[in-house]
Design a protein around this motif. Structure first.
Motif, PDB file in Angstrom:
ATOM      1  N   ALA A  18       1.014  -1.228   0.005  1.00 26.39           N
ATOM      2  CA  ALA A  18       0.076  -0.074   0.049  1.00 26.39           C
ATOM      3  C   ALA A  18       0.831   1.113  -0.056  1.00 26.39           C
ATOM      4  CB  ALA A  18      -0.988  -0.004   1.287  1.00 26.39           C
ATOM      5  N   PHE A  21       2.519   1.522  -3.283  1.00 28.88           N
ATOM      6  CA  PHE A  21       1.565   2.182  -4.489  1.00 28.88           C
ATOM      7  C   PHE A  21       1.324   3.453  -4.316  1.00 28.88           C
ATOM      8  CE2 PHE A  21      -2.992   3.018  -5.678  1.00 28.88           C
ATOM      9  CZ  PHE A  21      -2.817   2.676  -7.174  1.00 28.88           C
ATOM     10  N   SER A  22       0.973   3.930  -2.795  1.00 27.53           N
ATOM     11  CA  SER A  22       0.509   5.239  -2.949  1.00 27.53           C
ATOM     12  C   SER A  22       1.623   6.131  -3.061  1.00 27.53           C
ATOM     13  CB  SER A  22       0.318   5.459  -1.279  1.00 27.53           C
ATOM     14  OG  SER A  22      -0.777   4.588  -0.891  1.00 27.53           O
ATOM     15  N   THR A  23       2.910   5.936  -2.616  1.00 33.02           N
ATOM     16  CA  THR A  23       4.110   6.886  -3.129  1.00 33.02           C
ATOM     17  C   THR A  23       4.392   6.907  -4.575  1.00 33.02           C
ATOM     18  OG1 THR A  23       4.957   6.095  -0.958  1.00 33.02           O
ATOM     19  CG2 THR A  23       6.637   7.206  -2.604  1.00 33.02           C
ATOM     20  N   VAL A  25       2.024   6.525  -6.870  1.00 36.42           N
ATOM     21  CA  VAL A  25       0.819   7.394  -7.425  1.00 36.42           C
ATOM     22  C   VAL A  25       0.929   8.830  -7.064  1.00 36.42           C
ATOM     23  CG1 VAL A  25      -1.798   7.636  -7.438  1.00 36.42           C
ATOM     24  CG2 VAL A  25      -0.821   5.629  -7.741  1.00 36.42           C
ATOM     25  N   SER A  50       5.870   6.427   4.742  1.00 35.75           N
ATOM     26  CA  SER A  50       4.550   5.831   4.432  1.00 35.75           C
ATOM     27  C   SER A  50       4.454   4.322   4.777  1.00 35.75           C
ATOM     28  CB  SER A  50       4.523   5.972   2.485  1.00 35.75           C
ATOM     29  OG  SER A  50       3.148   5.381   2.150  1.00 35.75           O
ATOM     30  N   CYS A  54       1.409   2.741   6.888  1.00 37.97           N
ATOM     31  CA  CYS A  54       0.722   1.948   6.327  1.00 37.97           C
ATOM     32  C   CYS A  54       0.802   0.479   6.918  1.00 37.97           C
ATOM     33  CB  CYS A  54       1.032   1.871   4.859  1.00 37.97           C
ATOM     34  SG  CYS A  54       0.476   3.117   3.745  1.00 37.97           S
ATOM     35  N   VAL A  71      -5.768   9.643   3.053  1.00 37.60           N
ATOM     36  CA  VAL A  71      -5.144   9.924   1.787  1.00 37.60           C
ATOM     37  C   VAL A  71      -4.650  11.413   1.524  1.00 37.60           C
ATOM     38  CG1 VAL A  71      -5.371   9.586  -0.546  1.00 37.60           C
ATOM     39  CG2 VAL A  71      -5.743   7.472   1.154  1.00 37.60           C
ATOM     40  N   GLN A  75      -1.215  13.253   0.752  1.00 35.16           N
ATOM     41  CA  GLN A  75      -0.882  13.670  -0.630  1.00 35.16           C
ATOM     42  C   GLN A  75      -0.407  15.111  -0.008  1.00 35.16           C
ATOM     43  OE1 GLN A  75      -1.017  12.839  -3.637  1.00 35.16           O
ATOM     44  NE2 GLN A  75      -1.744  10.878  -3.125  1.00 35.16           N
ATOM     45  N   ALA A 132      -4.689  11.649  -7.772  1.00 35.50           N
ATOM     46  CA  ALA A 132      -3.935  10.825  -7.240  1.00 35.50           C
ATOM     47  C   ALA A 132      -4.568  10.186  -5.791  1.00 35.50           C
ATOM     48  CB  ALA A 132      -2.388  11.153  -6.835  1.00 35.50           C
ATOM     49  N   THR A 136      -5.934   6.455  -5.218  1.00 35.98           N
ATOM     50  CA  THR A 136      -5.306   5.717  -3.972  1.00 35.98           C
ATOM     51  C   THR A 136      -6.328   5.261  -3.264  1.00 35.98           C
ATOM     52  OG1 THR A 136      -3.454   6.959  -3.954  1.00 35.98           O
ATOM     53  CG2 THR A 136      -3.769   5.964  -1.919  1.00 35.98           C
ATOM     54  N   LEU A 140      -7.168   1.372  -2.411  1.00 33.66           N
ATOM     55  CA  LEU A 140      -7.118   0.854  -0.776  1.00 33.66           C
ATOM     56  C   LEU A 140      -8.613   0.385  -0.375  1.00 33.66           C
ATOM     57  CD1 LEU A 140      -5.254   3.700   0.681  1.00 33.66           C
ATOM     58  CD2 LEU A 140      -4.290   1.354   0.218  1.00 33.66           C
TER      59      LEU A 140
END
Length: 145
Positions: A18, A21-23, A25, A50, A54, A71, A75, A132, A136, A140
């Motif tokens: 997670a 992926f978040s970083t 995006v 992150s 996470c 989220v 961001q 983004a 995300t 998630l």
């Protein structure tokens, strides 16, 4: 004891995926929105932070409002860390692609380091980060189901 290790390893794996992926995006949206590509440290620091968050949240049932809030905050933090990670460092000014935020060199004061609130006049950076955040949140939520 084996089940606990397996559960812990699964939690670390889910949290790490997670976070990665978040970083990714957030970085993709940041660069697409006109931001400078941060250096290795400028990507590594947000990724490590992150992962810590996470992994701590992995396995907990989060509601849509909580995911959305976390989220959105992340961001903003990703953007701030990417700006700092793309700055020239020693002189304390950001140049290159982020120089267009205010024209010329942008001094890294508290206001500019907090995400250039007045600098993104065309809104492309904020739109990119909102997209983004939406991607995300959707991933998630789907991964949580």
């Amino acid at each position: 004891m084996v089940c606990m290790s397996s559960a812990r390893a699964s939690r670390v794996l889910r949290g790490s995926v997670a976070a990665a992926f978040s970083t990714f995006v957030a970085l993709l949206s940041h660069v697409s929105g006109g931001g400078a590509m941060p250096g290795t440290i400028g990507v590594a620091v947000p990724l490590v932070l992150s992962v810590l968050v996470c992994v701590a949240l992995a396995g907990r049932r989060l509601t849509l409002p909580r995911i959305t809030l976390s989220v959105a905050v992340s961001q903003f933090l990703f953007h701030t860390l990417f700006v700092l990670g793309a700055s020239s460092g020693v002189s304390g000014s950001a140049t290159g692609a982020h120089a267009s935020h205010g024209g010329g060199a942008v001094e890294l004061s508290v206001a500019t380091a907090a995400g250039h609130p007045a600098g993104h006049t065309n809104g492309s950076m904020w739109i990119a980060h909102v997209v983004a955040a939406g991607v995300t949140i959707a991933v998630l939520r789907h991964g949580d189901a």
